[in-house]
Write a protein that holds these residues in place. Sequence first.
Motif, PDB file in Angstrom:
ATOM      1  N   ARG A   1      32.718  17.033  66.020  1.00 23.48           N
ATOM      2  CA  ARG A   1      33.961  17.135  65.250  1.00 23.48           C
ATOM      3  C   ARG A   1      33.727  17.126  63.734  1.00 23.48           C
ATOM      4  NH1 ARG A   1      38.677  16.446  68.314  1.00 23.48           N
ATOM      5  NH2 ARG A   1      38.128  17.103  70.431  1.00 23.48           N
ATOM      6  N   ARG A   2      32.552  17.516  63.309  1.00 20.55           N
ATOM      7  CA  ARG A   2      32.330  17.689  61.879  1.00 20.55           C
ATOM      8  C   ARG A   2      32.885  19.038  61.465  1.00 20.55           C
ATOM      9  NH1 ARG A   2      29.785  17.707  57.044  1.00 20.55           N
ATOM     10  NH2 ARG A   2      28.281  19.358  56.599  1.00 20.55           N
ATOM     11  N   THR A   3      33.646  19.075  60.362  1.00 18.58           N
ATOM     12  CA  THR A   3      34.164  20.319  59.816  1.00 18.58           C
ATOM     13  C   THR A   3      33.139  20.887  58.847  1.00 18.58           C
ATOM     14  OG1 THR A   3      36.455  19.591  60.056  1.00 18.58           O
ATOM     15  CG2 THR A   3      36.034  21.404  58.536  1.00 18.58           C
ATOM     16  N   LEU A   4      32.646  22.083  59.155  1.00 16.14           N
ATOM     17  CA  LEU A   4      31.560  22.688  58.386  1.00 16.14           C
ATOM     18  C   LEU A   4      32.091  23.734  57.421  1.00 16.14           C
ATOM     19  CD1 LEU A   4      30.181  21.649  61.111  1.00 16.14           C
ATOM     20  CD2 LEU A   4      28.443  23.369  60.638  1.00 16.14           C
ATOM     21  N   PRO A   5      31.537  23.791  56.207  1.00 19.39           N
ATOM     22  CA  PRO A   5      31.844  24.915  55.305  1.00 19.39           C
ATOM     23  C   PRO A   5      31.109  26.158  55.765  1.00 19.39           C
ATOM     24  CG  PRO A   5      30.261  23.438  54.278  1.00 19.39           C
ATOM     25  CD  PRO A   5      30.660  22.796  55.578  1.00 19.39           C
ATOM     26  N   LEU A   6      31.807  27.274  55.806  1.00 18.29           N
ATOM     27  CA  LEU A   6      31.235  28.502  56.340  1.00 18.29           C
ATOM     28  C   LEU A   6      31.200  29.635  55.327  1.00 18.29           C
ATOM     29  CD1 LEU A   6      32.977  28.538  59.836  1.00 18.29           C
ATOM     30  CD2 LEU A   6      30.751  27.577  59.230  1.00 18.29           C
ATOM     31  N   ALA A   7      31.790  29.436  54.141  1.00 21.55           N
ATOM     32  CA  ALA A   7      31.793  30.490  53.127  1.00 21.55           C
ATOM     33  C   ALA A   7      30.863  30.079  51.986  1.00 21.55           C
ATOM     34  CB  ALA A   7      33.217  30.748  52.638  1.00 21.55           C
ATOM     35  N   SER A   8      31.039  30.680  50.830  1.00 24.94           N
ATOM     36  CA  SER A   8      30.120  30.455  49.714  1.00 24.94           C
ATOM     37  C   SER A   8      30.471  29.211  48.914  1.00 24.94           C
ATOM     38  CB  SER A   8      30.135  31.682  48.798  1.00 24.94           C
ATOM     39  OG  SER A   8      29.765  32.837  49.503  1.00 24.94           O
ATOM     40  N   ASN A   9      30.951  28.174  49.584  1.00 27.43           N
ATOM     41  CA  ASN A   9      31.290  26.949  48.865  1.00 27.43           C
ATOM     42  C   ASN A   9      30.244  25.865  49.075  1.00 27.43           C
ATOM     43  OD1 ASN A   9      31.800  26.493  51.522  1.00 27.43           O
ATOM     44  ND2 ASN A   9      33.975  26.006  51.285  1.00 27.43           N
ATOM     45  N   ARG A  10      29.087  26.242  49.638  1.00 27.64           N
ATOM     46  CA  ARG A  10      27.998  25.292  49.774  1.00 27.64           C
ATOM     47  C   ARG A  10      27.019  25.504  48.630  1.00 27.64           C
ATOM     48  NH1 ARG A  10      26.004  26.313  55.760  1.00 27.64           N
ATOM     49  NH2 ARG A  10      26.579  28.413  55.183  1.00 27.64           N
TER      50      ARG A  10
END
Length: 679
Positions: free
Chosen positions: A187-196
């Motif tokens: 249940r971890r919400t992962l960043p998937l776009a260029s915000n990492r």
Amino acid sequence: MEPSALLGGTRLGDQRGWVNACSKEAGRRFCGKRTPFIVHWAIMSELVKSAFSRFVRFLSQMWAAEQVAQGGRSRPPRKTKKPLQSENVSSPQGPGHGSGQQIGWLREVAEAIAIALVLAFLFRTFEAEAFVIPTGSMAPTLMGRHKDVVCDSCGFRFQVGASEEVDKITNRPTGRWVIGGTCPNCRRTLPLASNRDGAPPTPSFKGDRILVSKYAYHLWEPERWDVVVFKYPGAATTNFIKRLIGLPNETIRISHGDIFVKGPDDHAFSIARKPPKKILAMLQPVYDDDHPGQALLNAGWPERWSPDLDSPDLDSPNLDSEAATNRASVWRLDALKREWECRAGGQGIDWLRYRHVVPDWDAWQAIAAGERLATGSARPQLISDFVSYNTNESEDTPFAPLFPPRGDQLGLHWVGDIAVEFELEVSNAESNGQVVVELVKGGRVCRAVIQALDGKASFRLVGDGIWPEDQNGPETFSTALHGTGRYQIRLANVDNQLALWTNGKVAVFPYRTDGWHGPTGADLERPIRIGLRGVDARVRHLKVMRDVYYIAHDARFRTFMHDFDWSESPYSRVIWNGNALERFRKMVGEVMSDPSQWAFLGTGQPLEFRMQDDQFFVLGDNSAQSEDGRFWTKEHFVRRELLVGKALAVIWPHTWNWAFGITLPLPIIPNFGDMRIVR
């Protein structure tokens, strides 16, 4: 909710109309509804024979010409019964041989190409065709445009929908970006776009490419649970794909996630049970113990599997707590290998139980800040209809900050149809040794009891209002388990039936109930248990799954998708102001953990749909995101003539851009692991 229109489809009206017209009268009297297929097959057979004979003649002539060009003797072509008048059959040594032979080659090449094109056209039109799935109404059975993600916390692979990034008709970018998704395992919400920081965005892939058999329903009647392609009743030029639920002349009822049917001669509804292969195909992940999430455990989050220290054995209800504790204490976890070891601890059953303890957004924020989670903050919840595919967060910019999933994305409905699978390695078994697998639904206990030495097994039902469908059925059956060794075991409680697999060998046990029973404390504290008596063994590769939950949502209500009386639910108390979504999200977790708030789960009315002759009812496996028969306003059914065919296989899932640890500039590596039969 987006329609699952299949791009890449073809207009079949003209071709089908021509074939049907050829056989409409006398042909139909001879062969009935299967005549069109017979006509198609006859045409293709003749064309194949013609193409093959022409191809053989072409090769023979090429060989002869090659021999002449090399100055050798040429063997004359094989004689035919009667050459066609238009063919050049003069001797190669005759006058004008060179130009005539060259023209013959060109003619044969042109004919071979034309025949190949005709065959390909006929095969595509009448026999089978590939389609691309653009949206996620059938996820996770079939993927639309999506992101393929490996969780950076637990290592679990999952998919997140990305259909909103492109227009489903024009296939052009919409300007929306999927920036996040939630892992179903930890249940971890992962960043998937260029915000990492410094990380590239997770790529989006096209949907699965599937092969559809167009002749299947000319030979056989459509069956319940088939995955079918059809023309959308509201726009016959658009192809849809769904699962076939209701058959002609049936009344279909959707209630508490299950499907009930009533035939024209039936007086009451009966539950529609899936066969074992369909059960396996439609199970969705809840928890995989091979991927626990080390960051969670390091921060003090409890293991979901643990020895059952509190619950007495149902066979010995008067056991005191000390005895129960002594029996349960024989389980030991090897955290590195992710396996539980049990040494026989007496005459009782030593239990290992599962509790659905899922972290929320706040827990993960605390872990990211380096905090240790407070003792007691982890409370078990009911297993819900959470679907990771639907947790896609989209914004107008790929650089938007990540935000938590909405409350409805966490799953608002309790799912009692669950399954467990694991590997059992038996090192020693006493004469009375037993392996027991237990599932709880609505407080009623369903068990599979296997004798460890001879593999004889039986099912047992414990609780009020539940009994075997066949009272005179066999009391025991054989399994693959026989003494020491390794065994793959799976038990599912789906559609009022138990299905037990041992090394792939399945036994099914249907049962009846006196109606729907809501969740109890047992569904919260021990929905799944594995017990050993007189057996030394190791248990590993533990997986928890659930069945598809079909939501009986009334289309008149524009609120979140649900099948209960919203006004009777705790969610009706949410004041929709600036922080309403935050409050709603937290409330979902609180409600699923508190038995005092579950009464509303039994409210609401089922949905019913009545079919007539040649009418079929369809639903999407991703019920919360499927535009299907529940919501069609013109017709709630698919007419027989709108059926295009049956989905056979995923022949080309998305490709990979890496292989052997090397990242490639383009995704060109075939994804063989996701090629599969569609069930």
